[in-house]
Enzyme design. Structure first.
Site, PDB file in Angstrom:
ATOM      1  N   CYS A  45       0.819  -1.208   0.000  1.00 60.74           N
ATOM      2  CA  CYS A  45       0.000   0.000   0.000  1.00 60.74           C
ATOM      3  C   CYS A  45       0.855   1.262   0.000  1.00 60.74           C
ATOM      4  O   CYS A  45       0.657   2.155  -0.818  1.00 60.74           O
ATOM      5  CB  CYS A  45      -0.926   0.006   1.210  1.00 60.74           C
ATOM      6  SG  CYS A  45      -1.940   1.493   1.304  1.00 60.74           S
ATOM      7  N   GLU A 183      -8.507   2.176 -12.459  1.00 55.93           N
ATOM      8  CA  GLU A 183      -7.841   3.331 -11.846  1.00 55.93           C
ATOM      9  C   GLU A 183      -6.668   3.796 -12.711  1.00 55.93           C
ATOM     10  O   GLU A 183      -6.514   4.995 -12.980  1.00 55.93           O
ATOM     11  CB  GLU A 183      -7.378   2.990 -10.435  1.00 55.93           C
ATOM     12  CG  GLU A 183      -8.525   2.912  -9.433  1.00 55.93           C
ATOM     13  CD  GLU A 183      -8.092   2.426  -8.066  1.00 55.93           C
ATOM     14  OE1 GLU A 183      -8.833   2.670  -7.102  1.00 55.93           O
ATOM     15  OE2 GLU A 183      -7.024   1.784  -7.951  1.00 55.93           O
TER      16      GLU A 183
END
Length: 452
Positions: A45, A183
Site C-alpha cells: 500500500c 484506476e
C-alpha cells in the site's frame, strides 16, 4: 520450552500495513517482537500501491480542473505536464513514509531485519544466514501481481513498474477490468496518454453493483478511453516503434506499453510454509480461522496473504485483532462484515454493503432508491458528466443494506454513511436526516421514490 527460551515471542514476516500494526501493538503489550521485510518497510500500500496510486490520481485530475476553471472566470491555460518531476516528487513522499514506518517500529522496540525470512519449522525462521526462533510466527507477506503465460509477456509491466516508468507512454494498453485496471486507465488518460482497456468479460468491475459498473464503463468511454470487452491478449511482440499486441480475436494493437492488472496472488511461494505443515488453499492463500490462526497452533497470518478481503484497512484491523488476542488477553475477531470500499477511477466510486443483485438473492424483498444528477460543479464548467447514488433497503425490516455512489468525492461521502450502515441504519432514519445543501452527499438522504 517457555516463551523466554525463544529469541523472540513473536516473529513477523512482512512489514506491510498488517504486519507493522501487529508488531507495534504486540510490542506495546510487552511481547519481544522482530519483523523481517525483504523490500521496504511499508508494504504494498505505502510503497507500490494505494498511496502512490492516489498521488497519481490527483496528478491526473488537474487537467480536468484546468479545463473547468475557464467556466468559473479563470483565463484559459495550456499547462504542460512534467512526468520526471512528478515521479521525483512522488518518490520523495514514499521515502518519507517509509522512514516514518521504520521509525515507528524502532520507537516501539521492534527489531527489524531488512532481509527475506523463510520458515524452517514451526518455531524457526531463516533470515539470511541466521536461524531465529520465536514462540509465535505471523505471516503478513501480502500479494503480488499476476502475469499470464503468453509469448512476449516479458515486455509487459504491472502496477509495480508503472510507478517508475522513465517517461509517460503516448499509447498504453491495460489488460484487466478490476479496480486497479480502471484506476490506472483513468490516471494515464488524465495525464495525456492514449489508453485502451482490454477485458475478457462483458463489463468492467465484476463484483460491484451493476448500475455502478455500467455508469463507470460509459463514463470512461465518453472521456475517450477505448474499452474492448470480451477480448484478451494472445501475444506481445517488441517492434521498432513500440509493441505489437495480438488479440485472441485476430487483430493487433500498437502501443508503447502494455500493463497487466488481472488480479493478485498471495505471496506464499518458497516461504517454507509447507515445512511447518501450514495448509494453503488452491490459490496459494494461507487458510486461517476467525482469529487469523492457521492449522499450526503457533502460526498466524493476516492481510492479503490470507485472501479474505484484500484491502489495507482490513489488514490493519486483522493485525490489531491478532495482537489483542495473543498479548492483551482480549480474544478479538476481525470484522469482515459491511466493509466499505472505494475505486479511485474517473469518476470515483464509493460502496458499502450489498449490491442490488446480492440483496435480491439473500433477502427477496428489496426496495431500491436511486438519484441521477449533474454535480453542481459541472454546471458552469459546461461538463456533461453526471453522478449517481443508490440506496438498497430490506423491504421487510426497513434496514439499509447497501449504498453505492459514483461521482465527485464518492469515497469521502460513503465513508460516513458506512458507519451508519454498520450501526443498523434504516431508511426511516435516512429520511428524517436534514440534508446539507448544496452537496452531492445530500442525495443519499433525499431519495423518496422507489425505483420500479
Amino acid at each position: 520450552m517457555s516463551s523466554r527460551g525463544y529469541d523472540y515471542d513473536l516473529f513477523v514476516i512482512g512489514a506491510g500495513s498488517g504486519g507493522v500494526r501487529a508488531s507495534r501493538i504486540s510490542s506495546s503489550f510487552g511481547a519481544r517482537v522482530a519483523i523481517a521485510e525483504e523490500y521496504r518497510v511499508g508494504g504494498t500500500c505505502v510503497i507500490r500501491g494505494c498511496v502512490p496510486k492516489k498521488l497519481m490520481t490527483y496528478a491526473a485530475h488537474f487537467r480536468q480542473d484546468f479545463e473547468d476553471a475557464h467556466g468559473y472566470g479563470w483565463d484559459k491555460v495550456n499547462p504542460g505536464f512534467d512526468w520526471p518531476r512528478f515521479i521525483a516528487a512522488k518518490d520523495a513522499e514514499i521515502d518519507r513514509l517509509n522512514g516514518l514506518y521504520t521509525q515507528t517500529l524502532a520507537n516501539n522496540n521492534v527489531t527489524v531485519f531488512e532481509e527475506r525470512a523463510v520458515i524452517e519449522d514451526k518455531h524457526t525462521v531463516r533470515v539470511g544466514d541466521k536461524l531465529i526462533t520465536a514462540k509465535t510466527i505471523l505471516v503478513a507477506t501480502g500479494g503480488s501481481a499476476n502475469l499470464p503465460s503468453i509469448p512476449g509477456v516479458e515486455h509487459a509491466i504491472t502496477s509495480n513498474e508503472a510507478f517508475h516508468l522513465d517517461a509517460l507512454p503516448e499509447r498504453i494498453v491495460i489488460v484487466g477490468g478490476g479496480y486497479i485496471a480502471v484506476e490506472f486507465a483513468g490516471i494515464f488518460h488524465g495525464l495525456g496518454s492514449e489508453v485502451t482497456l482490454i477485458y475478457r468479460r462483458d463489463k468492467i468491475l465484476r463484483g460491484f453493483d451493476q448500475d455502478i459498473r455500467t455508469r463507470l464503463q460509459d463514463a470512461m468511454r465518453q472521456k475517450g478511453i477505448t474499452i474492448l470487452c470480451q477480448r484478451d491478449v494472445s501475444a506481445i511482440e517488441k517492434t521498432a516503434d513500440g509493441l505489437s499486441i495480438s488479440l485472441t480475436q485476430g487483430h493487433s494493437i500498437k502501443a508503447d506499453q502494455i500493463m497487466y492488472a488481472i488480479g493478485r496472488r498471495p505471496n506464499t511461494e518458497d516461504l517454507g510454509l509447507e515445512k511447518a505443515g501450514v495448509q494453503l488453499d488452491t490459490s496459494g492463500a494461507v487458510i486461517v480461522d476467525d482469529y487469523s490462526r492457521t492449522n499450526v497452533d503457533n502460526i498466524y497470518a493476516v492481510g492479503d496473504v490470507t485472501d479474505r478481503i484484500a484491502l489495507t484497512p482490513v489488514a490493519i484491523k486483522e493485525g490489531h485483532a491478532f495482537a489483542l488476542t495473543l498479548y492483551n488477553n482480549t480474544p478479538t475477531r476481525p470484522d469482515h462484515h459491511n466493509v466499505a470500499s472505494a475505486v479511485f477511477s474517473d469518476p470515483p466510486i464509493g460502496s458499502v454493503g450489498m449490491t442490488e443483485d446480492e440483496a435480491m438473492d439473500k433477502l427477496g424483498t428489496v426496495d431500491v432508491y436511486v438519484s441521477d444528477f449533474r454535480p453542481m460543479k459541472n454546471t458552469l464548467a459546461g461538463r456533461s458528466d453526471r453522478a449517481f447514488a443508490k440506496v438498497i433497503v430490506d423491504g421487510k425490516t426497513d434496514k439499509v443494506v447497501g449504498m453505492h455512489k459514483i461521482g465527485p468525492d464518492a469515497p469521502e461521502i460513503i465513508q460516513g454513511f458506512a458507519v451508519a450502515l454498520k450501526q443498523g441504519l434504516t431508511k426511516t432514519v435516512l429520511d428524517s436526516t436534514v440534508a446539507i445543501h448544496p452537496t452531492s452527499a445530500e442525495e443519499l438522504v433525499l431519495m423518496s421514490k422507489k425505483r420500479n
